[in-house]
Design a protein around this motif. Structure first.
Motif, PDB file in Angstrom:
ATOM      1  N   GLY A 144       1.448  -7.701  -3.625  1.00  0.00           N
ATOM      2  CA  GLY A 144       0.605  -8.851  -3.325  1.00  0.00           C
ATOM      3  C   GLY A 144       0.771  -9.937  -4.384  1.00  0.00           C
ATOM      4  N   GLY A 145      -0.210 -10.834  -4.448  1.00  0.00           N
ATOM      5  CA  GLY A 145      -0.108 -11.968  -5.352  1.00  0.00           C
ATOM      6  C   GLY A 145       0.066 -11.577  -6.811  1.00  0.00           C
ATOM      7  N   ALA A 147       1.179  -8.669  -8.057  1.00  0.00           N
ATOM      8  CA  ALA A 147       2.479  -8.008  -8.231  1.00  0.00           C
ATOM      9  C   ALA A 147       3.594  -9.042  -8.286  1.00  0.00           C
ATOM     10  CB  ALA A 147       2.717  -7.032  -7.083  1.00  0.00           C
ATOM     11  N   ASN A 166       5.812  -0.372  -2.548  1.00  0.00           N
ATOM     12  CA  ASN A 166       4.672  -0.858  -1.761  1.00  0.00           C
ATOM     13  C   ASN A 166       4.666  -0.188  -0.397  1.00  0.00           C
ATOM     14  OD1 ASN A 166       2.393  -2.670  -1.596  1.00  0.00           O
ATOM     15  ND2 ASN A 166       3.545  -3.780  -0.018  1.00  0.00           N
ATOM     16  N   ARG A 167       3.477   0.052   0.131  1.00  0.00           N
ATOM     17  CA  ARG A 167       3.401   0.756   1.420  1.00  0.00           C
ATOM     18  C   ARG A 167       3.974  -0.082   2.557  1.00  0.00           C
ATOM     19  NH1 ARG A 167      -3.189   0.212   2.396  1.00  0.00           N
ATOM     20  NH2 ARG A 167      -3.092  -2.056   2.489  1.00  0.00           N
ATOM     21  N   ARG A 171       7.008  -6.645   2.468  1.00  0.00           N
ATOM     22  CA  ARG A 171       6.347  -7.330   1.330  1.00  0.00           C
ATOM     23  C   ARG A 171       6.994  -6.901   0.014  1.00  0.00           C
ATOM     24  NH1 ARG A 171       0.058  -7.505   1.106  1.00  0.00           N
ATOM     25  NH2 ARG A 171       0.358  -9.602   0.343  1.00  0.00           N
ATOM     26  N   ALA A 204      -0.416  -2.777  -9.474  1.00  0.00           N
ATOM     27  CA  ALA A 204      -0.870  -4.084  -8.970  1.00  0.00           C
ATOM     28  C   ALA A 204      -1.485  -3.917  -7.586  1.00  0.00           C
ATOM     29  CB  ALA A 204       0.286  -5.069  -8.948  1.00  0.00           C
ATOM     30  N   VAL A 207      -6.248  -0.096  -5.822  1.00  0.00           N
ATOM     31  CA  VAL A 207      -6.682   1.306  -5.776  1.00  0.00           C
ATOM     32  C   VAL A 207      -7.250   1.698  -7.150  1.00  0.00           C
ATOM     33  CG1 VAL A 207      -5.985   3.683  -5.370  1.00  0.00           C
ATOM     34  CG2 VAL A 207      -4.955   1.837  -4.021  1.00  0.00           C
ATOM     35  N   LEU A 233      -3.647  -3.425 -13.531  1.00  0.00           N
ATOM     36  CA  LEU A 233      -4.107  -4.824 -13.528  1.00  0.00           C
ATOM     37  C   LEU A 233      -5.588  -4.964 -13.210  1.00  0.00           C
ATOM     38  CD1 LEU A 233      -1.169  -6.803 -11.871  1.00  0.00           C
ATOM     39  CD2 LEU A 233      -1.499  -6.152 -14.253  1.00  0.00           C
ATOM     40  N   ILE A 234      -6.205  -3.891 -12.738  1.00  0.00           N
ATOM     41  CA  ILE A 234      -7.643  -3.933 -12.432  1.00  0.00           C
ATOM     42  C   ILE A 234      -8.436  -4.129 -13.739  1.00  0.00           C
ATOM     43  CG2 ILE A 234      -9.583  -2.481 -11.652  1.00  0.00           C
ATOM     44  CD1 ILE A 234      -7.478  -1.122  -9.739  1.00  0.00           C
ATOM     45  N   TYR A 235      -9.468  -4.990 -13.674  1.00  0.00           N
ATOM     46  CA  TYR A 235     -10.320  -5.180 -14.852  1.00  0.00           C
ATOM     47  C   TYR A 235     -11.781  -4.828 -14.571  1.00  0.00           C
ATOM     48  CZ  TYR A 235     -10.664  -9.668 -12.455  1.00  0.00           C
ATOM     49  OH  TYR A 235     -10.822 -10.643 -11.496  1.00  0.00           O
TER      50      TYR A 235
HETATM   51  N1  LIG Z   1      -5.829  -8.733 -14.401  1.00  0.00           N
HETATM   52  C1  LIG Z   1      -5.700  -9.843 -13.708  1.00  0.00           C
HETATM   53  O1  LIG Z   1      -5.699 -10.949 -14.229  1.00  0.00           O
HETATM   54  C2  LIG Z   1      -5.515  -9.754 -12.223  1.00  0.00           C
HETATM   55  C3  LIG Z   1      -5.085 -10.867 -11.497  1.00  0.00           C
HETATM   56  C4  LIG Z   1      -4.918 -10.738 -10.117  1.00  0.00           C
HETATM   57  C5  LIG Z   1      -5.187  -9.543  -9.502  1.00  0.00           C
HETATM   58  N2  LIG Z   1      -5.591  -8.477 -10.259  1.00  0.00           N
HETATM   59  C6  LIG Z   1      -5.849  -7.177  -9.624  1.00  0.00           C
HETATM   60  O2  LIG Z   1      -4.649  -6.754  -9.013  1.00  0.00           O
HETATM   61  C7  LIG Z   1      -4.942  -6.062  -7.812  1.00  0.00           C
HETATM   62  C8  LIG Z   1      -4.154  -6.676  -6.658  1.00  0.00           C
HETATM   63  O3  LIG Z   1      -4.576  -8.002  -6.464  1.00  0.00           O
HETATM   64  P1  LIG Z   1      -3.759  -8.999  -5.509  1.00  0.00           P
HETATM   65  O4  LIG Z   1      -4.398 -10.310  -5.657  1.00  0.00           O
HETATM   66  O5  LIG Z   1      -2.306  -8.879  -5.739  1.00  0.00           O
HETATM   67  O6  LIG Z   1      -4.107  -8.372  -4.068  1.00  0.00           O
HETATM   68  P2  LIG Z   1      -3.318  -8.528  -2.711  1.00  0.00           P
HETATM   69  O7  LIG Z   1      -2.537  -9.804  -2.701  1.00  0.00           O
HETATM   70  O8  LIG Z   1      -4.306  -8.261  -1.649  1.00  0.00           O
HETATM   71  O9  LIG Z   1      -2.263  -7.314  -2.728  1.00  0.00           O
HETATM   72  C9  LIG Z   1      -2.695  -5.984  -2.742  1.00  0.00           C
HETATM   73  C10 LIG Z   1      -1.491  -5.052  -2.811  1.00  0.00           C
HETATM   74  O10 LIG Z   1      -1.997  -3.722  -2.944  1.00  0.00           O
HETATM   75  C11 LIG Z   1      -1.534  -2.940  -1.855  1.00  0.00           C
HETATM   76  N3  LIG Z   1      -2.613  -2.042  -1.432  1.00  0.00           N
HETATM   77  C12 LIG Z   1      -3.874  -2.383  -1.063  1.00  0.00           C
HETATM   78  N4  LIG Z   1      -4.591  -1.289  -0.761  1.00  0.00           N
HETATM   79  C13 LIG Z   1      -3.764  -0.237  -0.930  1.00  0.00           C
HETATM   80  C14 LIG Z   1      -3.922   1.160  -0.748  1.00  0.00           C
HETATM   81  N5  LIG Z   1      -5.081   1.689  -0.348  1.00  0.00           N
HETATM   82  N6  LIG Z   1      -2.862   1.951  -1.010  1.00  0.00           N
HETATM   83  C15 LIG Z   1      -1.682   1.433  -1.416  1.00  0.00           C
HETATM   84  N7  LIG Z   1      -1.469   0.110  -1.604  1.00  0.00           N
HETATM   85  C16 LIG Z   1      -2.503  -0.709  -1.354  1.00  0.00           C
HETATM   86  C17 LIG Z   1      -1.178  -3.898  -0.755  1.00  0.00           C
HETATM   87  O11 LIG Z   1      -0.207  -3.279   0.055  1.00  0.00           O
HETATM   88  P3  LIG Z   1       0.280  -3.895   1.474  1.00  0.00           P
HETATM   89  O12 LIG Z   1       1.252  -4.980   1.135  1.00  0.00           O
HETATM   90  O13 LIG Z   1       0.889  -2.722   2.134  1.00  0.00           O
HETATM   91  O14 LIG Z   1      -0.982  -4.392   2.159  1.00  0.00           O
HETATM   92  C18 LIG Z   1      -0.621  -5.069  -1.567  1.00  0.00           C
HETATM   93  O15 LIG Z   1       0.702  -4.861  -1.943  1.00  0.00           O
HETATM   94  C19 LIG Z   1      -6.470  -6.131  -7.627  1.00  0.00           C
HETATM   95  O16 LIG Z   1      -7.035  -4.951  -8.119  1.00  0.00           O
HETATM   96  C20 LIG Z   1      -6.872  -7.275  -8.512  1.00  0.00           C
HETATM   97  O17 LIG Z   1      -8.164  -7.119  -9.040  1.00  0.00           O
HETATM   98  C21 LIG Z   1      -5.762  -8.569 -11.584  1.00  0.00           C
END
Ligand SMILES: NC(=O)c1ccc[n+]([C@@H]2O[C@H](COP(=O)([O-])OP(=O)(O)OC[C@H]3O[C@@H](n4cnc5c(N)ncnc54)[C@H](OP(=O)(O)O)[C@@H]3O)[C@@H](O)[C@H]2O)c1
Length: 295
Positions: A144-145, A147, A166-167, A171, A204, A207, A233-235
């Motif tokens: 996702g974004g 990653a 990634n599942r 993507r 990323a 979960v 990356l989870i906070y």
């Molecule tokens: N530390 C930071 O500054 C920061 C910044 C941004 C995000 N984050 C964290 O990073 C994480 C992802 O954020 P995002 O914005 O990238 O989200 P996103 O764009 O919605 O992408 C989520 C990714 O996780 C995968 N996913 C979701 N549920 C899953 C599951 N049950 N099993 C396996 N894969 C799963 C999705 O797979 P599919 O492609 O198959 O749907 C997708 O690749 C979140 O926890 C967010 O809090 C942290």
């Protein structure tokens, strides 16, 4: 506006106070006001930061408002990051490659779109683990974004192999392409081998996040070994089940707070030209997160 900390050195709000803000929807829970107001408070700059709820489709009008009102910096969060990339007058290389902007900087009447997420990840890695990705092998779980920003930044910073797991495979392919020749897709069934060979493993996916999907382990912690570095990356929570399990195995593992902190620090410096007071920002964001219930 009230002070964010006892060390708030900002002058009182007046007619000359400058305004920066985050736009998103929903934006009420954004930590950007906490981070940036702590930074303005610690540096004594006559700036303040707020959040604007901007509905999907309304970003063009919001940017017109920004220009008309002289707002001096804008953070951009979901769902506007891709649209912001199309609306900015100029883009940095990273923002152009990602097609996503999280920070808008007005320069001589033009808006430059930046993406500070990937750089924030690299800064956080240096801060937490004391390493860079140059010459290293990386596995990124998720596409996702977040990653995509990590993959792009690791590729640009000299990682020698970046495997995206990634599942949803298309993507994964799109994210891996952001790393150029060193990017590749690994199907989830083969993830254990790629993880065993990596220097750095990044979760990323959401979960393990508070209020996130079912399950608490993005990949089996047993697939990792001592000597590797893992970043979740989870906070929220700061300590995910995956981090706890990895540390129990003696593996160096860090959460996502530093990426959050350093992407905001980069935005602060882009807007103000001043070095970000990272320690003050970290204190403020830790306090804000500690006050949030974990679901
Ligand atoms: N530390 C930071 O500054 C920061 C910044 C941004 C995000 N984050 C964290 O990073 C994480 C992802 O954020 P995002 O914005 O990238 O989200 P996103 O764009 O919605 O992408 C989520 C990714 O996780 C995968 N996913 C979701 N549920 C899953 C599951 N049950 N099993 C396996 N894969 C799963 C999705 O797979 P599919 O492609 O198959 O749907 C997708 O690749 C979140 O926890 C967010 O809090 C942290």
């Amino acid at each position: 506006m009230t002070s964010t900390s006892p060390e708030d050195l900002r002058p009182p709000i007046s007619g000359s106070t400058r305004l920066a803000a985050v736009v998103g929807s929903p934006v009420r829970h954004s930590l950007s006001p906490t981070l940036l107001n702590a930074a303005f408070g610690a540096t004594g700059l006559d700036w303040t930061f707020t959040a604007f709820e901007v509905a999907e489709g309304d970003l063009p009008r919001a940017l017109d408002g920004m220009r008309a009102l002289g707002i001096v910096g804008l953070s951009v969060t979901m769902p506007h990051k891709a649209v912001a990339a199309g609306l900015a007058d100029d883009l940095t290389e990273a923002a152009a490659r990602l097609g996503a902007v999280n920070c808008l900087v007005p320069v001589d009447g033009r808006l430059t779109g930046h993406n500070t997420d990937g750089g924030g990840f690299l800064d956080g890695l240096a801060h937490d683990a004391g390493i860079s990705v140059e010459g290293r092998t990386v596995v990124v779980i998720g596409a996702g974004g977040a990653a995509r920003a990590v993959v792009e930044a690791c590729g640009a910073a000299g990682a020698v192999d970046i495997a995206v797991v990634n599942r949803t495979s298309d993507r994964a392919g799109s994210a891996a392409e952001l790393a150029g020749a060193v990017g590749r897709v690994v199907v989830p069934d083969r993830a254990a081998t790629a993880i065993a060979e990596a220097d750095l493993v990044v979760n990323a996916t959401p979960v393990g996040m508070s209020g996130g999907p079912d399950g608490d382990m993005p990949v089996d912690p047993q697939d990792l070994r001592v000597g590797q570095v893992a970043i979740d990356l989870i906070y929220h929570p700061l300590e995910t089940p995956w981090l706890v399990a990895l540390r129990r195995q003696g593996i160096e593992a860090h959460g996502g707070l530093s990426m959050l902190l350093f992407q905001a620090a980069r935005a602060f410096s882009l807007w103000t030209g001043v070095e970000a007071p990272v320690a003050a920002m970290e204190t403020a964001v830790r306090a804000a997160l500690a006050a949030r219930p974990v679901a």
